[in-house]
Structures are given as C-alpha cells and as structure tokens.
Design an enzyme around this catalytic site. Structure first.
Site, PDB file in Angstrom:
ATOM      1  N   ARG A  31       0.941  -1.200  -0.150  1.00 30.12           N
ATOM      2  CA  ARG A  31       0.040  -0.067   0.006  1.00 30.12           C
ATOM      3  C   ARG A  31       0.771   1.126  -0.315  1.00 30.12           C
ATOM      4  O   ARG A  31       0.467   2.020  -0.838  1.00 30.12           O
ATOM      5  CB  ARG A  31      -1.009  -0.198   1.264  1.00 30.12           C
ATOM      6  CG  ARG A  31      -2.010  -0.909   0.794  1.00 30.12           C
ATOM      7  CD  ARG A  31      -3.060  -0.855   2.090  1.00 30.12           C
ATOM      8  NE  ARG A  31      -2.698  -1.414   3.338  1.00 30.12           N
ATOM      9  CZ  ARG A  31      -3.208  -2.721   3.522  1.00 30.12           C
ATOM     10  NH1 ARG A  31      -3.685  -3.700   3.137  1.00 30.12           N
ATOM     11  NH2 ARG A  31      -2.592  -3.015   4.870  1.00 30.12           N
ATOM     12  N   PHE A  83     -11.373  -5.533  -5.604  1.00 29.24           N
ATOM     13  CA  PHE A  83     -11.435  -6.012  -4.141  1.00 29.24           C
ATOM     14  C   PHE A  83     -10.662  -5.129  -3.187  1.00 29.24           C
ATOM     15  O   PHE A  83      -9.792  -5.527  -2.539  1.00 29.24           O
ATOM     16  CB  PHE A  83     -10.279  -7.177  -4.693  1.00 29.24           C
ATOM     17  CG  PHE A  83     -10.838  -8.213  -5.735  1.00 29.24           C
ATOM     18  CD1 PHE A  83     -12.034  -9.136  -5.489  1.00 29.24           C
ATOM     19  CD2 PHE A  83     -10.243  -8.188  -6.870  1.00 29.24           C
ATOM     20  CE1 PHE A  83     -12.134  -9.756  -6.360  1.00 29.24           C
ATOM     21  CE2 PHE A  83     -10.381  -8.887  -7.939  1.00 29.24           C
ATOM     22  CZ  PHE A  83     -11.551  -9.910  -7.988  1.00 29.24           C
ATOM     23  N   ASP A 104     -15.942  -3.496  -4.332  1.00 27.83           N
ATOM     24  CA  ASP A 104     -15.834  -4.831  -3.613  1.00 27.83           C
ATOM     25  C   ASP A 104     -17.521  -5.623  -3.350  1.00 27.83           C
ATOM     26  O   ASP A 104     -18.229  -4.583  -3.693  1.00 27.83           O
ATOM     27  CB  ASP A 104     -15.350  -4.626  -2.132  1.00 27.83           C
ATOM     28  CG  ASP A 104     -14.852  -6.024  -1.461  1.00 27.83           C
ATOM     29  OD1 ASP A 104     -13.730  -5.870  -1.269  1.00 27.83           O
ATOM     30  OD2 ASP A 104     -15.813  -6.530  -1.010  1.00 27.83           O
ATOM     31  N   SER A 105     -17.651  -6.677  -3.170  1.00 24.88           N
ATOM     32  CA  SER A 105     -18.770  -7.149  -3.065  1.00 24.88           C
ATOM     33  C   SER A 105     -19.355  -7.080  -1.501  1.00 24.88           C
ATOM     34  O   SER A 105     -20.430  -7.785  -1.135  1.00 24.88           O
ATOM     35  CB  SER A 105     -18.869  -8.728  -3.669  1.00 24.88           C
ATOM     36  OG  SER A 105     -17.971  -9.443  -3.148  1.00 24.88           O
ATOM     37  N   ASP A 134      -6.525  -7.235  -5.994  1.00 26.19           N
ATOM     38  CA  ASP A 134      -6.084  -8.104  -4.806  1.00 26.19           C
ATOM     39  C   ASP A 134      -7.209  -9.019  -4.502  1.00 26.19           C
ATOM     40  O   ASP A 134      -7.995  -8.649  -3.539  1.00 26.19           O
ATOM     41  CB  ASP A 134      -5.815  -6.944  -3.977  1.00 26.19           C
ATOM     42  CG  ASP A 134      -5.256  -7.533  -2.683  1.00 26.19           C
ATOM     43  OD1 ASP A 134      -4.651  -8.605  -2.649  1.00 26.19           O
ATOM     44  OD2 ASP A 134      -5.191  -7.087  -1.441  1.00 26.19           O
ATOM     45  N   CYS A 155      -2.602 -14.038  -3.421  1.00 32.99           N
ATOM     46  CA  CYS A 155      -2.531 -14.438  -2.243  1.00 32.99           C
ATOM     47  C   CYS A 155      -2.740 -15.946  -2.099  1.00 32.99           C
ATOM     48  O   CYS A 155      -2.804 -16.632  -0.903  1.00 32.99           O
ATOM     49  CB  CYS A 155      -3.099 -13.877  -1.000  1.00 32.99           C
ATOM     50  SG  CYS A 155      -5.088 -13.925  -1.279  1.00 32.99           S
TER      51      CYS A 155
END
Ligand code: SAH
Length: 397
Positions: free
Chosen positions: A206, A225, A247-248, A301, A341
C-alpha cells in the site's frame, strides 16, 4: 510419550526441517487431537516432536527438531518471545503488526496479530488448539497487554476437525479498533473483519502504491477487491483525483468511504461500487465501445482463488481473466498492481499467468515492482509454502 513411525523414505522432509508430515507418510502410531508425539523414521531415528492431528491430511506438524527439547509452557514462551523480538527489529510503520506467523515462527497453525492494545489469535491446528491457554498466557506476558480475542474461524479449522470458536479469550471490551498505518488511520472490528480484522500483509505494498501513484502521475484509480479501502486511501495520499473502490462486501465499502473522510480527503474524490469485480470489469470494457473511459492505475487484490495446488488450474484461469480485462482497461503508460495470495500459485506461475493475460489483451508491460507480504509475515528458508502473497507492479507499454 506416544510414538509415530514414518514409512521408509518419508523422513526426508522433516530432516530438511520442513514442519509437515502428510497422512500417507505415516506407517504406525496414533494419538489424540493435538497431542505431542515423538516422530521416528522407519529405522527408529528421532526426527521431531510434533502435534498429532487425527483428521487433517497434514497428520503431523513439528514443534521441534531438537531431541532434547521439551514441548511445555517454557517452550511456547521461548518461541513467542523470539517471534516478538524479531518484529521489534523491523521498524514497522504501523501499530498493527503480525506477531506470530505460524510455521515461519516455529508455531504451526498459530496466527497472532496485534492491533494497538488488542491481540487477535487464530488457532488453526490441533496442536495450537491443545496449547491454547498456555499460548494465551505467554502472549499476554510477552506483550504486557491484557486483551486477546480469538478468531478461530478460518477454513483450516474445518480441515483439522475443529469447531469454529470466536470471542474474548482474555480481557474484554470494545472490538472496534483504530490503527495507524504509515500516515493513515484505519478502522476495523476484530470480531467482524476478514481474517483477524485487516489485511496487514499488504502494508508495504500500500505504501509503495501511494508512492507509485505520485511518481507516475496516476489520476484515475480503480481499486478492485478493495475491502475497506486500504489501497484507495493510499491512492488518494499519492495524489489521485478520482478513486473507485470495488468490492462485493457492503460493510467493507462503508468502511472504505469512512476511511476517506477519516484521513481528511475530499469525499468527491472517491466512489464505492458494491459489485462483483468480474462483472464490473466486463461492464467497463463494454462501455469503452460507447465512449467509456480507461484508468491510470488498477489494483487487483482478489481473495485466495487457490488455497492449495489442487485448485491451481481453475484459479489460474480466473487470475488470467481479471488481469486480461485490467490490461485492456488501463491507459497507455498506466500502472497495474496485481496480486495473488494463493498458496497454491507459486510466484513464477503467477508471472506466467499475468504474461498470458497480457498476450491475450495484446498488451506488453514493464515490470517495475515485485511485491510480497510485509516482513512481519516472514518467509523462512525451510518452508517455501510461506511464500503465499506475490504481486507485480506493471507499467502498460
Ligand atoms: N486489498 C484489500 C484486501 C482485499 S481482500 C486490502 O488492502 O485491505 C479481498 C476482497 O475481495 C474482500 O474484501 C472480498 O469482499 C472481496 N471479494 C471477493 N470476491 C469478490 C468479487 N467477486 N467481487 C468483488 N469483490 C470480491
């Protein structure tokens, strides 16, 4: 002490100080869940003291490779003190730090994060579960803190045959916390956030993203994301004039919006889109045909598409698809920050997937950054599986 004997030839991984033994490597012996056992090779040589996990495919997780070491309260105190002392040397630009990172710290299955004055722990293995009270006491003693919240709700618990457990293990009170990361303030709830509340592993990326946004002069940023908007705040700090968080999760986006105000940025510079990233990227691409726009920077991400190598193939397709769409939606010279990830996707495979995405998009790019988890999520020499988070910073050519 119960004894577990491995099949001939299966001692190799423990001899290399890799802490896992799979079910298929065990020849003889059994124990209770989390019980400490002596592991021996087929010819009776001592290999390790380990925790037995009767339900997991990872049947044994080694605590120690030293025949003279006892697995007791003093052992956990030594390991925990050592892990915390390592973090103290890292000069972390935050008051939220991963103190214990499982296997890398010689404590398989145990994750502990510190958020200011609150500790949050995940007991993700039968062994860690068995020693929970001892570990909790050692953590409080080592940090001088009084509050420890348990978040044993990760999927690994299920594989270990352990029930979900959450709540205060020591101390009590508010579960809402405000942390400082770099120059920014961020809020989270240790009871409700993802993982232990926040994605601490992306702290360094970040920071680098904020610097890159400034350096490359990115004005419009699409943060896919976004979770609670960590990369969005970074983009605003880097001078972006228009940042979109996608984002969800509605609650995560509400926090992202709050974080923009909390850090003193004009709300007009940020939008939160509660939507599926895949559908959003496709829609943006469709809109390009009717005067839609591209972006100066895109962050990808996503969550873990491949928890293990078994899921790698399907995951590879999913990664390739979002990266292809992102390449097409970037302005020329634009910056892609793309991550995986997934423990099941090795860094060189991730690189290949992104290369394939570029090829399909008809785009090439300069790799300007190779990114990984922050140093308080250490990788060790003997445990390559620890290298789960990898990212690339790419400038579209
Ligand atoms: N970049 C974040 C962490 C991202 S975690 C940070 O720095 O903190 C992954 C996020 O993806 C989660 O917030 C989850 O809600 C979201 N997510 C998962 N699947 C999604 C999808 N199909 N579309 C949009 N968001 C999704």
């Amino acid at each position: 002490m119960k004894k577990i004997t491995l099949r001939a030839g299966k001692e190799r991984s423990l001899l290399k100080r890799h802490p896992w033994v799979f079910e298929s490597s065990v020849a003889r012996g059994s124990a209770d869940s989390g019980e400490t056992v002596r592991v021996e090779s087929a010819d009776g040589q001592f290999l390790a003291w380990a925790a037995f996990s009767p339900q997991s495919q990872i049947r044994l997780r080694a605590w120690s490779f030293d025949a003279g070491e006892r697995i007791d309260a003093a052992f956990f105190k030594r390991r925990i003190d050592k892990a915390i002392a390592m973090r103290a040397r890292l000069a972390i630009a935050s008051d939220a730090v991963r103190l214990i990172h499982g296997e890398a710290d010689g404590l398989p299955g145990l994750i502990v994060d510190r958020y200011v004055d609150t500790l949050v722990a995940q007991f993700g293995s039968a062994g860690a579960e068995r020693w929970k009270a001892t570990i909790a006491d050692a953590l409080l003693a080592a940090t001088g803190l009084t509050r420890l919240y348990e978040r044993s709700d990760a999927q690994a618990r299920e594989w270990e045959g352990l029930p979900v457990q959450t709540g205060w293990l020591r101390g009590e009170g508010e579960t809402a916390v405000t942390i400082r990361e770099h120059d920014w303030q961020l809020t989270l709830d240790v009871a409700e956030g993802h993982k232990t509340g926040y994605y601490l592993d992306q702290r360094d990326s970040r920071r680098r993203f904020a610097d890159a946004v400034r350096q490359y002069g990115c004005h419009s940023v699409l943060n896919c994301f976004s979770y609670t908007g960590g990369f969005s705040v970074a983009a605003l700090a880097g001078g972006a004039s228009e940042v979109i968080s996608v984002d969800s999760s509605g609650p995560a986006l509400a926090r992202a919006t709050a974080h923009v105000a909390l850090n003193g940025f004009d709300a007009g510079r940020h939008q939160a889109w509660d939507a599926d990233v895949n559908a959003t990227l496709r829609r943006c691409l469709e809109e390009l045909k009717h005067g839609g726009r591209r972006f100066d920077a895109i962050v990808l991400d996503p969550p873990k598409f491949a928890p293990t190598v078994a899921h790698a193939e399907r995951a590879a397709r999913a990664y390739k698809d979002i990266n292809r769409l992102a390449f097409m939606l970037l302005n020329e010279g634009g910056l892609l920050y793309t991550f995986s990830c997934s423990g099941g996707i090795a860094p060189d495979l991730f690189h290949k997937i992104v290369a394939g995405a570029g090829l399909d998009a008809g785009v090439d790019g300069y790799i300007v950054e190779r990114l990984s988890a922050a140093a308080d999520h250490p990788q060790t020499v003997c445990f390559p599986e620890g290298d789960y988070l990898k990212g690339l910073g790419i400038l579209k050519r």
